[in-house]
Motif scaffolding. Sequence first.
Motif, PDB file in Angstrom:
ATOM      1  N   THR A 112       0.803  -1.217   0.000  1.00 43.43           N
ATOM      2  CA  THR A 112       0.000   0.000   0.000  1.00 43.43           C
ATOM      3  C   THR A 112       0.836   1.266   0.000  1.00 43.43           C
ATOM      4  O   THR A 112       1.901   1.322   0.626  1.00 43.43           O
ATOM      5  N   ASN A 113       0.356   2.269  -0.732  1.00 42.01           N
ATOM      6  CA  ASN A 113       0.871   3.632  -0.597  1.00 42.01           C
ATOM      7  C   ASN A 113       0.110   4.277   0.555  1.00 42.01           C
ATOM      8  O   ASN A 113      -1.084   4.575   0.436  1.00 42.01           O
ATOM      9  N   PHE A 114       0.805   4.490   1.671  1.00 44.61           N
ATOM     10  CA  PHE A 114       0.145   4.956   2.890  1.00 44.61           C
ATOM     11  C   PHE A 114       1.206   5.625   3.759  1.00 44.61           C
ATOM     12  O   PHE A 114       2.327   5.118   3.882  1.00 44.61           O
ATOM     13  N   ALA A 115       0.893   6.750   4.352  1.00 49.35           N
ATOM     14  CA  ALA A 115       1.797   7.347   5.335  1.00 49.35           C
ATOM     15  C   ALA A 115       1.901   6.423   6.541  1.00 49.35           C
ATOM     16  O   ALA A 115       0.931   5.760   6.913  1.00 49.35           O
ATOM     17  N   ALA A 116       3.073   6.368   7.135  1.00 53.53           N
ATOM     18  CA  ALA A 116       3.305   5.411   8.219  1.00 53.53           C
ATOM     19  C   ALA A 116       2.378   5.623   9.402  1.00 53.53           C
ATOM     20  O   ALA A 116       1.810   4.670   9.953  1.00 53.53           O
ATOM     21  N   ASP A 117       2.194   6.879   9.814  1.00 54.86           N
ATOM     22  CA  ASP A 117       1.394   7.126  11.016  1.00 54.86           C
ATOM     23  C   ASP A 117      -0.093   6.934  10.762  1.00 54.86           C
ATOM     24  O   ASP A 117      -0.812   6.396  11.618  1.00 54.86           O
ATOM     25  N   THR A 118      -0.572   7.344   9.588  1.00 55.44           N
ATOM     26  CA  THR A 118      -1.995   7.141   9.318  1.00 55.44           C
ATOM     27  C   THR A 118      -2.308   5.664   9.116  1.00 55.44           C
ATOM     28  O   THR A 118      -3.419   5.218   9.429  1.00 55.44           O
ATOM     29  N   PHE A 119      -1.335   4.890   8.649  1.00 50.94           N
ATOM     30  CA  PHE A 119      -1.586   3.453   8.537  1.00 50.94           C
ATOM     31  C   PHE A 119      -1.731   2.819   9.918  1.00 50.94           C
ATOM     32  O   PHE A 119      -2.572   1.935  10.110  1.00 50.94           O
ATOM     33  N   ARG A 120      -0.945   3.278  10.870  1.00 50.26           N
ATOM     34  CA  ARG A 120      -1.118   2.752  12.231  1.00 50.26           C
ATOM     35  C   ARG A 120      -2.526   3.050  12.740  1.00 50.26           C
ATOM     36  O   ARG A 120      -3.142   2.205  13.402  1.00 50.26           O
ATOM     37  N   GLU A 121      -3.038   4.240  12.437  1.00 50.23           N
ATOM     38  CA  GLU A 121      -4.408   4.574  12.818  1.00 50.23           C
ATOM     39  C   GLU A 121      -5.415   3.687  12.095  1.00 50.23           C
ATOM     40  O   GLU A 121      -6.396   3.231  12.688  1.00 50.23           O
ATOM     41  N   ALA A 122      -5.168   3.459  10.801  1.00 50.09           N
ATOM     42  CA  ALA A 122      -6.090   2.647  10.006  1.00 50.09           C
ATOM     43  C   ALA A 122      -6.211   1.237  10.574  1.00 50.09           C
ATOM     44  O   ALA A 122      -7.294   0.650  10.578  1.00 50.09           O
ATOM     45  N   ARG A 123      -5.119   0.687  11.078  1.00 49.22           N
ATOM     46  CA  ARG A 123      -5.155  -0.667  11.632  1.00 49.22           C
ATOM     47  C   ARG A 123      -6.029  -0.733  12.890  1.00 49.22           C
ATOM     48  O   ARG A 123      -6.597  -1.790  13.203  1.00 49.22           O
ATOM     49  N   LYS A 124      -6.111   0.377  13.608  1.00 47.77           N
ATOM     50  CA  LYS A 124      -6.976   0.418  14.781  1.00 47.77           C
ATOM     51  C   LYS A 124      -8.441   0.584  14.372  1.00 47.77           C
ATOM     52  O   LYS A 124      -9.336  -0.019  14.973  1.00 47.77           O
ATOM     53  N   ILE A 125      -8.676   1.397  13.346  1.00 48.40           N
ATOM     54  CA  ILE A 125     -10.042   1.631  12.879  1.00 48.40           C
ATOM     55  C   ILE A 125     -10.602   0.387  12.187  1.00 48.40           C
ATOM     56  O   ILE A 125     -11.781   0.049  12.354  1.00 48.40           O
ATOM     57  N   PHE A 126      -9.741  -0.295  11.423  1.00 43.53           N
ATOM     58  CA  PHE A 126     -10.161  -1.455  10.623  1.00 43.53           C
ATOM     59  C   PHE A 126      -9.308  -2.663  11.015  1.00 43.53           C
ATOM     60  O   PHE A 126      -8.273  -2.939  10.394  1.00 43.53           O
ATOM     61  N   PRO A 127      -9.701  -3.406  12.045  1.00 40.07           N
ATOM     62  CA  PRO A 127      -8.883  -4.512  12.557  1.00 40.07           C
ATOM     63  C   PRO A 127      -8.568  -5.603  11.533  1.00 40.07           C
ATOM     64  O   PRO A 127      -7.562  -6.307  11.685  1.00 40.07           O
ATOM     65  N   PHE A 128      -9.381  -5.733  10.486  1.00 40.82           N
ATOM     66  CA  PHE A 128      -9.102  -6.770   9.482  1.00 40.82           C
ATOM     67  C   PHE A 128      -7.765  -6.526   8.776  1.00 40.82           C
ATOM     68  O   PHE A 128      -7.203  -7.452   8.175  1.00 40.82           O
ATOM     69  N   LEU A 129      -7.228  -5.302   8.862  1.00 47.11           N
ATOM     70  CA  LEU A 129      -5.933  -5.023   8.252  1.00 47.11           C
ATOM     71  C   LEU A 129      -4.798  -5.741   8.982  1.00 47.11           C
ATOM     72  O   LEU A 129      -3.676  -5.792   8.478  1.00 47.11           O
ATOM     73  N   ASN A 130      -5.089  -6.315  10.143  1.00 44.22           N
ATOM     74  CA  ASN A 130      -4.087  -7.061  10.890  1.00 44.22           C
ATOM     75  C   ASN A 130      -4.114  -8.561  10.584  1.00 44.22           C
ATOM     76  O   ASN A 130      -3.303  -9.313  11.132  1.00 44.22           O
ATOM     77  N   LEU A 131      -5.018  -8.990   9.709  1.00 42.75           N
ATOM     78  CA  LEU A 131      -5.197 -10.426   9.472  1.00 42.75           C
ATOM     79  C   LEU A 131      -4.180 -11.069   8.521  1.00 42.75           C
ATOM     80  O   LEU A 131      -3.830 -12.223   8.711  1.00 42.75           O
ATOM     81  N   PRO A 132      -3.709 -10.383   7.484  1.00 42.10           N
ATOM     82  CA  PRO A 132      -2.823 -11.057   6.535  1.00 42.10           C
ATOM     83  C   PRO A 132      -1.449 -11.376   7.121  1.00 42.10           C
ATOM     84  O   PRO A 132      -1.106 -10.938   8.228  1.00 42.10           O
ATOM     85  N   ARG A 133      -0.652 -12.079   6.330  1.00 46.61           N
ATOM     86  CA  ARG A 133       0.697 -12.459   6.767  1.00 46.61           C
ATOM     87  C   ARG A 133       1.580 -11.246   7.002  1.00 46.61           C
ATOM     88  O   ARG A 133       2.469 -11.267   7.853  1.00 46.61           O
ATOM     89  N   GLY A 134       1.340 -10.186   6.270  1.00 40.89           N
ATOM     90  CA  GLY A 134       2.153  -8.992   6.450  1.00 40.89           C
ATOM     91  C   GLY A 134       1.790  -7.918   5.457  1.00 40.89           C
ATOM     92  O   GLY A 134       0.904  -8.093   4.618  1.00 40.89           O
ATOM     93  N   VAL A 135       2.502  -6.787   5.552  1.00 43.63           N
ATOM     94  CA  VAL A 135       2.194  -5.637   4.713  1.00 43.63           C
ATOM     95  C   VAL A 135       3.469  -4.856   4.420  1.00 43.63           C
ATOM     96  O   VAL A 135       4.360  -4.760   5.273  1.00 43.63           O
ATOM     97  N   THR A 136       3.560  -4.313   3.224  1.00 38.30           N
ATOM     98  CA  THR A 136       4.583  -3.331   2.883  1.00 38.30           C
ATOM     99  C   THR A 136       3.891  -1.976   2.810  1.00 38.30           C
ATOM    100  O   THR A 136       2.970  -1.790   2.010  1.00 38.30           O
ATOM    101  N   VAL A 137       4.330  -1.036   3.648  1.00 41.40           N
ATOM    102  CA  VAL A 137       3.747   0.304   3.722  1.00 41.40           C
ATOM    103  C   VAL A 137       4.761   1.286   3.154  1.00 41.40           C
ATOM    104  O   VAL A 137       5.868   1.422   3.680  1.00 41.40           O
ATOM    105  N   SER A 138       4.372   1.982   2.101  1.00 44.65           N
ATOM    106  CA  SER A 138       5.301   2.873   1.404  1.00 44.65           C
ATOM    107  C   SER A 138       5.974   3.871   2.337  1.00 44.65           C
ATOM    108  O   SER A 138       7.189   4.110   2.252  1.00 44.65           O
ATOM    109  N   GLY A 139       5.183   4.470   3.232  1.00 41.07           N
ATOM    110  CA  GLY A 139       5.712   5.496   4.116  1.00 41.07           C
ATOM    111  C   GLY A 139       6.741   4.994   5.111  1.00 41.07           C
ATOM    112  O   GLY A 139       7.496   5.779   5.671  1.00 41.07           O
ATOM    113  N   GLU A 140       6.779   3.682   5.330  1.00 42.39           N
ATOM    114  CA  GLU A 140       7.748   3.105   6.263  1.00 42.39           C
ATOM    115  C   GLU A 140       9.076   2.792   5.588  1.00 42.39           C
ATOM    116  O   GLU A 140      10.090   2.617   6.268  1.00 42.39           O
ATOM    117  N   ILE A 141       9.076   2.712   4.245  1.00 45.68           N
ATOM    118  CA  ILE A 141      10.282   2.259   3.536  1.00 45.68           C
ATOM    119  C   ILE A 141      10.810   3.281   2.523  1.00 45.68           C
ATOM    120  O   ILE A 141      11.845   3.058   1.904  1.00 45.68           O
TER     121      ILE A 141
END
Length: 205
Positions: A112-141
């Motif tokens: 995903t193209n996502f800012a690192a801090d807003t993605f952390r918020e998104a994971r709290k708002i939408f818990p299903f984002l924690n279900l997959p094996r993992g994620v690559t977040v553009s803002g983190e790398i």
Amino acid sequence: MSNSEIRHIVFDIGKVLIHYDPNIPFSRIIPDEAERQWFFANVCTHEWNLEQDRGRPWDEAEELLIAEFPDRTDHIRAFRGHWHEMVSHAYDGSVAIFETLIDEGRDVTMLTNFAADTFREARKIFPFLNLPRGVTVSGEIGMIKPDAAIYEKHTRDFALAPAHTLFIDDSIANVQAARAFGWNAVHFTEPEKLKSDLASHGIAA
């Protein structure tokens, strides 16, 4: 029908699993539609926001614009301040497919193209984002789609076989870049089409 068995499924997030629209809070913050369109075309532009997806800190991004548009300081700061309103809901049909694939034991990751801090918020708002094996977040790398490097990193980090990987994204440019890298990829428009696209690759969902 794909010539290769799909072993890995990679989901984009914004406008595939969750809705995103800056107009939701800004229709209240800047009620005049013409003024609001001007603001997004000239101040908090898509290109400006994309740099936060690439990893630029929000305070730096805000100060850059405030220096140029000091009379718009409150509106500029409101973009981050009201971000949570922009992700107003999940796409239930897409999420159902996503969760079914995971429940069936499919190897599902996210890119995903996502800012690192807003993605952390998104994971709290939408818990299903924690279900997959993992994620690559553009803002983190410090990489963003459709740059080839981000597909290469996701492939390496999650030990994917490109020919056996299927990518789902709402952006044609990102889909084309994934294909150029060697992945299978489909353009997301709505859940029923996604089901059909998965079926064409031998996956029932």
